[in-house]
Scaffold this active site. Structure first.
Site, PDB file in Angstrom:
ATOM      1  N   TYR A 114       2.008  43.640 -15.432  1.00 57.13           N
ATOM      2  CA  TYR A 114       0.872  42.570 -14.094  1.00 57.13           C
ATOM      3  C   TYR A 114      -0.315  42.262 -14.787  1.00 57.13           C
ATOM      4  CZ  TYR A 114       3.940  44.628 -10.524  1.00 57.13           C
ATOM      5  OH  TYR A 114       4.706  44.956  -9.316  1.00 57.13           O
ATOM      6  N   TYR A 153       9.054  48.495 -15.012  1.00 59.07           N
ATOM      7  CA  TYR A 153       8.290  48.959 -15.389  1.00 59.07           C
ATOM      8  C   TYR A 153       7.722  50.667 -15.228  1.00 59.07           C
ATOM      9  CZ  TYR A 153       5.462  47.783 -11.313  1.00 59.07           C
ATOM     10  OH  TYR A 153       5.112  47.864  -9.498  1.00 59.07           O
ATOM     11  N   ARG A 163       9.296  51.213 -11.838  1.00 55.66           N
ATOM     12  CA  ARG A 163      10.310  50.908 -10.715  1.00 55.66           C
ATOM     13  C   ARG A 163      11.499  49.800 -10.714  1.00 55.66           C
ATOM     14  NH1 ARG A 163       7.612  49.455  -6.922  1.00 55.66           N
ATOM     15  NH2 ARG A 163       9.933  49.181  -5.941  1.00 55.66           N
ATOM     16  N   HIS A 166      11.262  43.994  -9.139  1.00 56.46           N
ATOM     17  CA  HIS A 166      11.096  43.774  -7.571  1.00 56.46           C
ATOM     18  C   HIS A 166      10.316  42.651  -8.024  1.00 56.46           C
ATOM     19  CE1 HIS A 166       8.102  46.311  -8.554  1.00 56.46           C
ATOM     20  NE2 HIS A 166       7.472  46.150  -8.130  1.00 56.46           N
ATOM     21  N   HIS A 168       7.035  41.092  -5.084  1.00 58.66           N
ATOM     22  CA  HIS A 168       6.669  41.644  -3.759  1.00 58.66           C
ATOM     23  C   HIS A 168       6.232  39.472  -3.310  1.00 58.66           C
ATOM     24  CE1 HIS A 168       4.723  45.254  -4.835  1.00 58.66           C
ATOM     25  NE2 HIS A 168       4.992  45.134  -6.023  1.00 58.66           N
TER      26      HIS A 168
END
Length: 245
Positions: A114, A153, A163, A166, A168
């Site tokens: 991120y 990640y 995870r 995906h 959000h």
């Protein structure tokens, strides 16, 4: 309740939503409810009316994450990764389109990183990718983004938790009370059934509402694949939302 009552709330099925206390999802334990849950009985006017986005100014590339971090031409430098179209409809519990509502997304880059100062994952930042976008649904409730597929990640839930890929998603819905946040996964990802967050859902159909489906008919040949992700804002068939645990 009459089916033509567009403003009435439908009682939620608690078995559809995750358990309030889920020890396997370790970071949620301290945030789990300590008191009995309280349900709204009679919604007020402020809960049944929503913001008006008719005059909300969007930038040219707000829904194009390939271009919106470094606006320019496609020759000026593009994000690394698998190019995707992510699209779908926002509807209410009666399948009525939620038109003119704000849909926002944020995600990791193709390496699973991120653009956030607290993200310490070793994957590199992509200089051409910001990872956020927004759009407004059209008259029929449709939305559309162009982006890249985020990478999985690791996260410190246990010794080797990862995870799934995906994105959000935040959607305002038809009123103030239906501003909801969720995340979409990608069909066929082998990490989905291994994820401790997914394990908080007991009903496989609830997990299914979080899964975007490959749609080759909407793909652009020699350019990008497409995934469809429809969102039901509330009611018996609503998409599972992480802020309604």
């Amino acid at each position: 309740m009459a089916q033509n009552d567009r403003t009435a709330f439908v009682m939620r099925d608690r078995s559809w939503h995750p358990r309030p206390y889920a020890p396997a999802y370790k970071t949620s334990v301290a945030r789990s409810p300590q008191q009995a849950l309280v349900s709204l009985q009679t919604p007020t006017a402020s809960e049944l009316t929503g913001p008006d986005f008719d005059h909300f100014a969007l930038g040219l590339y707000d829904n194009d994450l390939l271009l919106n971090f470094r606006p320019g031409t496609e020759q000026d430098g593009l994000p690394i990764g698998e190019r995707l179209i992510v699209y779908g409809r926002v509807v209410d519990q009666y399948n009525k389109p939620v038109a003119g509502t704000l849909v926002e997304i944020w995600q990791a880059n193709a390496g699973g990183r991120y653009r956030h100062k607290k993200d310490a994952y070793r994957a590199p930042l992509d200089p051409n990718f910001g990872g956020v976008g927004r759009t407004i649904t059209d008259a029929d409730g449709w939305y559309r983004f162009r982006t890249i597929k985020p990478g999985p990640y690791p996260w410190p839930n246990d010794v080797n938790s990862w995870r799934p890929a995906h994105i959000h998603v935040s959607v305002m819905g038809p009123s103030i009370s239906t501003r909801l946040v969720t995340q979409l996964y990608f069909e066929g990802d082998p990490l989905i059934p291994l994820c401790p967050i997914v394990h908080t859902l007991d009903d496989p159909d609830a997990v299914d509402t979080l899964t975007a489906r490959l749609d080759m008919a909407a793909a652009r040949p020699m350019d990008c694949l497409a995934y469809r992700f429809d969102i039901v804002t509330r009611g018996a068939l609503q998409t599972y939302f992480e802020n309604q645990s």
